[in-house]
Design an enzyme around this catalytic site. Structure first.
Site, short mmCIF file in Angstrom:
data_model
loop_
_atom_site.label_atom_id
_atom_site.label_comp_id
_atom_site.label_asym_id
_atom_site.label_seq_id
_atom_site.Cartn_x
_atom_site.Cartn_y
_atom_site.Cartn_z
N LEU A 165 0.60 -1.20 -0.13
CA LEU A 165 0.06 0.04 0.06
C LEU A 165 0.89 1.63 0.48
CD1 LEU A 165 -2.92 -1.06 2.77
CD2 LEU A 165 -2.78 -0.85 0.14
N ASP A 166 0.27 2.18 -0.47
CA ASP A 166 1.33 3.82 -0.66
C ASP A 166 1.26 3.98 0.55
OD1 ASP A 166 1.64 3.60 -3.30
OD2 ASP A 166 -0.10 4.59 -3.66
N PRO A 167 2.39 4.51 0.90
CA PRO A 167 2.53 5.71 2.34
C PRO A 167 0.80 6.29 2.91
CG PRO A 167 4.33 5.44 1.56
CD PRO A 167 3.27 5.43 0.26
N LEU A 168 0.12 7.06 1.68
CA LEU A 168 -0.46 7.93 2.05
C LEU A 168 -1.89 6.60 2.38
CD1 LEU A 168 -2.43 10.44 0.80
CD2 LEU A 168 -3.05 9.61 -1.01
N ALA A 169 -2.05 5.33 1.33
CA ALA A 169 -2.86 4.52 1.62
C ALA A 169 -3.12 4.12 3.21
CB ALA A 169 -3.49 3.49 0.47
#
Length: 334
Positions: free
Chosen positions: A70-74
């Site tokens: 998962l992206d850091p944002l997610a």
């Protein structure tokens, strides 16, 4: 051998000399043996590997991996594999996913999300709910996506995000993905919310960017949450903070109660029950003939015991209609 796509830890690169080999063996034994799966509710701002290392430390595990970045944002469902569970990680990586994402209209970024730099701004736009719903219809079904430059896809061995950070843009081959469902769940311009179910490898940031261009105003992801992956949903998740508290109050035994069995991601495969002698032959690498085998494909195999059925691994039906070992799980582990 580490399964493809699994991030592992607790292992070092090989070195020459008895001293280095001895030190390497010592490091590999650090931590305890833990076997099972955990659905982590990943916090925002962390990479998947950072979240993995945090939980691995809490469990004091000597081997762990995650089943899909998962992206850091997610935030949301990040399946973690411990010990023998890393052997089934590919089924997590290949599984369908469900997401809820919030987009901001009027701004396009170079990454497709709020962590990137603005490249286009549209201050005066009028987008209706009907226009968004009509545009979303174009994403349903099998579509082609060009992987974003800020992604982990490799070109000649180098991840695209590393090339992007150095200011390079390279040609990328489009990939086919499938969007099974996509719906507008909130409309409050300049932000909208979308929920979708999709196949592996689908880039939500790419959908956001393309949707913004279709609407003529630009768009990017400001929030992303994974709702389901590999048979795990939000209802199965625990946070790292919860695990820290559980460790403090119930110790390692309390933590282990939250682990799912190794065969959890394999429930879509036919189950084959093996008598003790057939299970022993399989463990020695032989294909065996047992009753009620499917005609082809992969199966999940269980050994009959007096107390219960015990999962022993993944098998494949060979050309002679026998089941052959494909990925065996260590004896006495489930």
């Amino acid at each position: 051998m580490t399964p493809s796509g699994v991030t592992t830890s607790g292992e070092t690169a090989s070195g020459a000399g008895r001293g280095k080999r001895g030190a390497m063996r010592g490091r590999r034994k650090s931590g305890r043996e833990v076997h099972g799966l955990l659905a982590l509710d990943k916090a925002p701002g962390l990479s998947s590997n950072a979240a993995l290392q945090q939980v691995k430390r809490i469990f004091q595990a000597n081997k762990a991996g995650h089943g899909g970045s998962l992206d850091p944002l997610a935030t949301g469902v990040l399946p973690l594999c411990f010990g023998e569970a890393t052997k089934v990680s590919q089924f997590l990586l290949d599984s369908d996913k469900r997401y809820r994402t919030r987009l901001k209209l009027g701004v396009r970024t170079d990454t497709g999300d709020s962590e990137g730099s603005e490249i286009e701004v549209c201050e005066d736009f009028g987008v209706t709910r009907g226009q968004v719903e009509e545009s979303l219809a174009a994403f349903r079904g099998e579509i082609e996506q060009v992987p974003p430059m800020h992604s982990a896809v490799k070109v000649k061995g180098t991840p695209l995000y590393k090339l992007a950070r150095s200011g390079k843009v390279v040609d990328r081959e489009p990939r086919k993905v499938t969007v099974y469902e996509i719906a507008l769940t909130d409309f409050a311009p300049p932000e909208i919310e979308i929920e979708l179910a999709c196949s592996k490898g689908t880039y939500i940031r790419t959908i956001a960017d393309e949707l913004g261009q279709m609407l003529g105003c630009g768009a990017h992801v400001v929030a992303l949450r994974r709702l389901r992956a590999g048979g795990f949903g939000e209802e199965d998740c625990v946070s790292a903070d919860f695990l820290e508290r559980e460790s403090a109050s119930g110790g390692l035994a309390g933590l282990d109660r939250h682990l799912a069995p190794v065969d959890r991601p394999l429930q879509g495969l036919p189950a084959v029950l093996l008598p003790e002698i057939a299970a022993k032959q399989l463990r020695s690498g032989q294909a065996v003939l047992v009753r009620h085998l499917p005609a082809e494909g992969l199966v999940r195999m269980y050994r009959e015991t007096e107390a219960a059925e015990r999962f022993i691994g993944i098998g494949v039906i060979d050309d002679d209609g026998r089941v052959a070992p494909k990925r065996l799980i260590g004896a006495n582990r489930n």
